[in-house]
Design a protein around this motif. Structure first.
Motif, PDB file in Angstrom:
ATOM      1  N   SER A 602       0.833  -1.209   0.000  1.00 42.72           N
ATOM      2  CA  SER A 602       0.000   0.000   0.000  1.00 42.72           C
ATOM      3  C   SER A 602       0.866   1.257   0.000  1.00 42.72           C
ATOM      4  CB  SER A 602      -0.923  -0.011   1.216  1.00 42.72           C
ATOM      5  OG  SER A 602      -1.579   1.228   1.364  1.00 42.72           O
ATOM      6  N   GLY A 605       2.648   1.652  -3.356  1.00 47.40           N
ATOM      7  CA  GLY A 605       1.764   2.234  -4.364  1.00 47.40           C
ATOM      8  C   GLY A 605       1.554   3.711  -4.144  1.00 47.40           C
ATOM      9  N   PHE A 644      -4.802   3.480  -2.636  1.00 45.52           N
ATOM     10  CA  PHE A 644      -3.716   2.770  -1.953  1.00 45.52           C
ATOM     11  C   PHE A 644      -3.773   3.001  -0.437  1.00 45.52           C
ATOM     12  CE2 PHE A 644      -1.529   2.818  -6.180  1.00 45.52           C
ATOM     13  CZ  PHE A 644      -1.332   1.454  -6.275  1.00 45.52           C
ATOM     14  N   VAL A 647      -6.270   1.135   2.042  1.00 45.47           N
ATOM     15  CA  VAL A 647      -5.918  -0.227   2.468  1.00 45.47           C
ATOM     16  C   VAL A 647      -5.542  -0.245   3.947  1.00 45.47           C
ATOM     17  CG1 VAL A 647      -4.148  -2.027   2.190  1.00 45.47           C
ATOM     18  CG2 VAL A 647      -5.268  -1.034   0.184  1.00 45.47           C
ATOM     19  N   LEU A 825      -5.406  -3.413  -4.127  1.00 46.26           N
ATOM     20  CA  LEU A 825      -4.036  -3.145  -4.561  1.00 46.26           C
ATOM     21  C   LEU A 825      -3.824  -3.555  -6.015  1.00 46.26           C
ATOM     22  CD1 LEU A 825      -2.054  -4.283  -1.377  1.00 46.26           C
ATOM     23  CD2 LEU A 825      -2.469  -1.949  -2.149  1.00 46.26           C
TER      24      LEU A 825
END
Length: 860
Positions: A602, A605, A644, A647, A825
Motif C-alpha cells: 500500500s 503504491g 492505496f 488499504v 491493490l
C-alpha cells in the motif's frame, strides 16, 4: 418361611392349651424342650438369649417314634462372658440402693445354639414360662419376664419380635444390627444398644472412600443380617461411584461345593478388597478353604459381627487375614467385672447347667453322678486367674458392654416407672403403672424415654426407632509377638462428631499384609484425570469405564468427571482440556507477515503515485502531460493514492470508526478514479470526432468545466450512497466464532447488505461503461491514443473484481479482508501501471518523443 412356621407352632400350642383348659380347668404345658440356661430368682425376671454354642446337631428323623432333642456343640467362651456380664449387671443393680430400691431382679438365660428354631423355643419359654400348669383359667396375667436381653442374631430377633410385639414385651438386643428392625410398625417393642446396619454400612463405605477403593468384592451370609446389610452396602457404594466386582452368598449349611466356588471367585476377581457381612459360624469353613487354596494378597473388610472375633486370631490365619480392617462396636470398661468372672467356681450355681458345661469345656470337668449329688470333679487346673481365654479377657468389652447397657436400660426404665406420681402419670386418666401388675407395654413407654450415662461415660438413649447412637471403632488385625493375630484400634467413626469429621484414622498405625506394605489399589478402572470424562464400559459395572478426552471447546477440571463442560462463547479449552482460557483473537494485524506485506504494498503504491505526481508536475508543460487534459491525470493520480491509502484502514483491530470509514473511503476513491478514467475516455472520443467535419462542434460539450462537473456529479452519487448507508445501517465491529470455533475473529459487519451492494454495483457500472467506451475507441486513428491503455487497465480492473467475489465469499476470517485488500491493490496497480507507465517511459527515457510533432505523428 421360618417365621411363618414358628408362628403356626406357637398358635397351635395356644389352641391346644385353650382346648385343654376347657377340659381340665387349667392351662397345660403341651411340650418340653431341653434348654441349656442359667437362672436366678427375683421379684422381677429379665430374660436373656445368648449363643453359648456355635453348632447344632440335629437327631435323625424317625417317624416311628418321637424325635430326640437337638444337641449343641462347640462352646463359645465369648458368649458365656456376655451372659456373665448380664448376671454381674443384675447383681450390681440389686446392690445399688439408689436404683430400684426394694426390688430384686432375677434372670432366666437360655442358649440359642445359633439356630432360629432353638432361639424361638427359648423365647417361647421366656414368654410363657416352663411351669407344668397355670391355675388361671383364662391363661392371662403378666408374663414370667418383664423384658428380654438378646437375641444376638438379626434373623432371630425378627422372628421373636414379631411375636413379642403382639404382647408389647420389650426386647433389647445387644448384637442384632439389621436395619429392617428399625421399622416401628412391625417391631413396636424392639430396642437395641448397638447401631443398625444402616450406620455400619455407612461407616464401612467411609473407609472405602478414604482409601479410594471403588472396586470391591462382597460376601454375605444367607440370612436377614447378611442380605439386608449387603443391599444397603451396594446402594451406599453406588452413591460414591464405586461398585461390587462379585456378590456371593455364604451358604447357611456351609456346603463345601459352594464354599469352594466362592473362593475360586475371589481368586479370579481383580478386586483386591473383599467386604464380608457375616458371623463366625458361616466364616469358619470359608477360612479353612482360603487356607487350602492359599488365597493371599486380599484386603479383608470385616463387619462388626466378626471384626473382633477371637476365633480367627490364630497363627495359621495370620498370612491370610493379617491386616484386616473392620469396624467394631464401641469398646467399654466395666469396673469389677474381671474379678466377678474369676469368682466363678464349679461348686457354685449347680442349678445352672451352663456353668457345668463351662467347666466341662474349660478344665475337662465332669458331673459326678456316682458321688454326692451336684458334685463336679475336675482333672485339670481350676484356677481361672491363670487362664487367658475369651472368657477372662476384659480388655475389649464390646458385645459384653452392650449387654451391660441393655440391662441397665431396662433397670432405668423400671426405676422411672416406679417414680411416677399418682395422677401425674403418662397413661389414660394420668394414671401410673402398678409394679405388682406390670403391663409390658407400660415398660416399653418408659424404655423409649430412657436417658442415662454409664460409669464409663457413654450416653445411653434410644431414638424413635429404638436405635442407639452410632459410634464405631476402626480395627486393624496385626501380628502378635507369638505369631497370632492381635486387634488394634486405629480410628473412630462417630456420626455425631461435633467437629463434622466423622472418620478419624491413624494411617501410620495400620498394618498392611501386602508385599508393598502400603494400602492396596483396588479399582476397576484408574481415575480419569482432569481433561477427560468417564465413558462406561458396556456390560460392566458402573465403576468400570474408559477415560475419553474432552472435545475441543469442552473441559473437565475435576477427576472422574462424568461429562465435560462446554466453554462459554469467548473462551476455549486449553491443550490439556482442563481449563477454559480466552479464545485467541484473530484479525489482520500490522505485526504479522501478511499484514506487513500488504501495508508495504500500500505504501509502495502511494509512493509511486507521489513520484508520478512529481514527474507530471515537473513536466506539466510537455505535450505528453498536457495531452488529454492534464488536470484529469492529476485527479486520477490523487484518487489512486487514496485507493492505496484506504488499504491501511483494513489492517489492524477493527474499530467502529475504521469499519465505517474503510468501505466509504474505498467506494468514493474508486468512483473518483473510474470517473476520471471515464471522462478521459469520453474526451478521446470527442477529440476524434471533432477532427472530422461533421463533428467540429463536439468538443464544446467536453470542455474543462464539463469534465470537472461530470467527475464531481458521478462521485457525488457515491457519496450519497455512502451517506445513506452509514446513517441507516452503519457497519459495526463484530466478534465472529463461526469460522474457527477456537478463535474469535474480529471483523466489520457490513450492516446493510443492500447498501454495500449498491456501493459495489455503482463502481461496477462505471467500470463497465468505461471499459466499453475504451474498447470502442481503441482503434481510433491517433498516434497517441490513450484509449488503448485505458482499455487494458479497465480489463485488469474488471478481471480482478470479478475474481474477487468468489474468493471473498470462500475466505474465512482475516483472509477475507486480505482478499479485499489484494483486490484493491491489484486493481490500483493495474490502473497506475497501465495508464501512467507509458507516459513516464516517454517523459524520462525518451524525451525526444515528448514533443508536439512526435505526438501528432509529424516528426521524422
Amino acid at each position: 418361611m421360618w417365621i411363618s412356621l414358628y408362628l403356626c407352632i406357637y398358635l397351635s400350642f395356644t389352641c391346644i392349651s385353650a382346648a385343654s383348659t376347657t377340659r381340665s380347668g387349667s392351662c397345660q404345658l403341651q411340650g418340653h424342650f431341653r434348654l441349656n440356661g442359667m437362672y436366678q430368682d427375683g421379684d422381677l425376671i429379665i430374660g436373656g438369649l445368648f449363643a453359648f454354642h456355635l453348632i447344632t446337631v440335629f437327631p435323625e428323623i424317625n417317624f416311628k417314634r418321637q424325635p430326640e432333642q437337638i444337641h449343641c456343640e462347640r462352646f463359645y467362651m465369648a458368649s458365656f462372658q456376655q451372659a456373665q456380664t448380664m448376671v454381674y449387671a443384675i447383681n450390681e443393680i440389686n446392690n445399688n440402693p439408689s436404683l430400684l430400691p426394694n426390688i430384686t431382679l432375677g434372670y432366666h438365660l437360655y442358649d440359642n445354639c445359633v439356630k432360629l428354631g432353638v432361639s424361638f423355643r427359648s423365647a417361647t419359654a421366656l414368654l410363657s414360662g416352663t411351669e407344668e400348669t397355670l391355675s388361671n383359667f383364662n391363661c392371662t396375667g403378666p408374663p414370667p419376664v418383664i423384658g428380654i436381653v438378646g437375641d444376638p442374631g438379626s434373623t432371630h430377633c425378627i422372628a421373636i419380635s414379631s411375636v413379642l410385639g403382639l404382647f408389647r414385651i420389650p426386647m433389647v438386643s445387644y448384637y442384632a444390627t439389621c436395619s429392617c428392625l428399625s421399622d416401628r410398625k412391625k417391631y413396636p417393642s424392639f430396642f437395641r444398644t448397638i447401631p443398625s446396619d444402616a450406620f455400619q454400612v455407612r461407616a464401612m463405605v467411609r473407609i472405602l472412600r478414604h482409601f479410594g477403593w471403588t472396586w470391591v468384592g462382597l460376601l454375605y451370609s444367607d440370612d436377614d443380617y447378611g442380605i439386608n446389610a449387603a443391599q444397603s452396602f451396594q446402594k451406599e457404594v453406588q452413591l460414591f461411584g464405586g461398585c461390587v466386582s462379585f456378590s456371593e452368598i455364604l451358604p447357611l449349611d456351609n456346603n463345601y461345593i459352594d464354599i469352594h466356588r466362592i473362593v475360586q471367585v475371589i481368586q479370579a476377581s481383580t478386586a483386591r478388597v473383599v467386604v464380608v457381612f457375616s458371623t463366625e459360624a458361616y466364616l469358619l469353613p470359608l477360612m479353612d478353604e482360603v487356607i487350602l487354596q492359599n488365597v493371599t494378597g486380599r484386603q479383608w473388610i470385616a463387619s462388626e459381627a466378626w471384626a473382633t472375633s477371637p476365633v480367627f486370631h490364630t497363627q495359621r490365619l495370620l498370612p491370610f487375614l493379617g491386616g484386616t480392617l473392620g469396624i467394631a462396636i464401641r469398646r467399654g470398661e466395666i469396673q469389677g467385672l474381671h474379678d466377678f468372672l474369676l469368682r466363678l467356681h464349679p461348686d457354685s450355681n449347680l442349678r445352672n447347667n451352663m456353668v457345668r458345661i463351662f467347666w466341662e469345656n474349660m478344665f475337662r470337668c465332669s458331673f459326678d453322678t456316682g458321688g454326692r449329688e451336684g458334685e463336679i470333679i475336675c482333672t485339670g487346673q481350676e484356677d481361672l486367674s491363670s487362664t487367658d481365654t475369651a472368657y477372662t479377657d476384659v480388655s475389649e468389652l464390646r458385645a459384653s458392654y452392650n449387654v451391660y447397657k441393655a440391662v441397665y436400660a431396662l433397670a432405668h426404665a423400671l426405676h422411672d416407672l416406679m417414680q411416677c406420681e399418682e395422677w401425674r402419670g403418662p397413661f389414660s386418666g394420668n394414671s401410673c403403672a402398678d409394679i405388682s401388675n406390670l403391663k409390658p407395654w407400660q415398660l416399653v413407654h418408659y424404655l423409649q424415654k430412657v436417658n442415662f450415662t454409664t460409669d464409663f461415660g457413654d450416653h445411653v438413649s434410644f431414638d424413635k426407632n429404638g436405635d442407639a447412637l452410632a459410634i464405631y471403632d476402626v480395627m486393624n488385625w496385626q501380628p502378635n509377638t507369638d505369631g497370632s493375630i492381635v486387634v488394634h484400634t486405629v480410628g473412630v467413626v462417630d456420626e455425631a462428631a461435633a467437629t463434622g469429621n466423622v472418620l478419624t484414622l491413624d494411617e501410620n498405625a495400620i498394618y498392611w499384609n501386602l508385599e508393598t506394605k502400603k494400602s492396596p489399589r483396588s479399582v476397576c478402572s484408574e481415575s480419569c484425570p482432569p481433561g477427560t470424562r468417564r465413558a462406561r464400559r458396556k456390560g460392566l459395572p458402573v465403576c468400570c469405564f474408559d477415560c475419553l478426552p474432552c472435545a475441543d471447546g469442552e473441559i473437565s477440571n475435576i477427576s472422574d468427571s462424568i461429562e465435560c463442560i462446554v466453554c462459554s462463547d469467548e473462551f476455549w479449552s486449553n491443550t490439556d482440556q482442563n481449563q477454559c482460557v480466552p479464545k485467541e483473537v484473530e484479525f489482520l494485524s500490522y505485526e504479522e507477515p501478511l499484514g506487513i506485506s500488504l501495508s508495504t504494498a500500500s505504501l509502495l503504491g502511494t509512493c509511486i503515485c507521489s513520484a508520478v505526481v512529481v514527474i507530471f508536475a515537473h513536466y506539466r508543460h510537455t505535450p505528453v502531460v498536457r495531452a488529454n487534459n492534464s488536470e484529469l491525470s492529476f485527479l486520477l493520480l490523487v484518487s489512486l493514492k487514496l485507493c492505496f491509502l484506504c488499504v491501511l484502514l483494513f489492517i489492524g483491530r477493527p474499530q467502529l470508526w475504521t469499519c465505517q470509514l474503510r468501505h466509504a473511503v474505498f467506494g468514493i476513491s474508486f468512483v473518483l478514479c473510474i470517473s476520471s478514467i471515464l471522462v478521459k475516455t469520453m474526451v478521446v472520443i470527442a477529440v476524434f470526432k471533432s477532427s472530422r467535419p461533421e463533428g467540429k462542434g463536439a468538443m464544446k460539450w467536453f470542455g474543462a468545466a464539463q469534465q470537472r462537473g461530470t467527475v464531481l456529479i458521478l462521485t457525488a452519487l457515491q457519496v450519497v450512497i455512502c451517506a445513506v448507508w452509514l446513517s441507516t445501517a452503519s457497519p459495526t465491529t463484530h466478534k465472529n466464532s463461526q469460522y474457527i470455533r477456537s478463535k474469535v475473529v474480529y471483523e466489520c459487519a457490513i450492516g446493510s447488505v443492500a447498501g454495500f451492494s449498491m456501493l459495489l454495483g455503482y463502481i461496477g457500472l462505471l467500470s463497465a461503461v468505461s471499459f466499453l467506451l475504451a474498447f470502442l475507441a481503441r482503434n481510433l486513428p491517433d498516434n497517441f491514443n490513450e484509449a488503448k491503455f485505458i482499455t487494458f487497465s479497465m480489463l485488469i480492473f474488471c478481471a480482478v473484481w470479478i475474481a474477487f467475489v468468489p474468493a471473498y465469499v470462500s475466505s474465512p476470517g482475516k483472509y477475507a479482508v486480505a482478499v479485499e485488500i489484494f483486490a484493491i491493490l491489484a486493481s490500483s496497480f493495474g490502473l497506475l501501471v497501465s495508464i501512467f507507465a507509458p507516459k513516464c517511459y516517454i517523459i524520462i527515457l525518451h524525451p525526444e518523443r515528448n514533443t508536439k510533432k512526435a505526438i501528432m505523428g509529424r516528426a521524422t
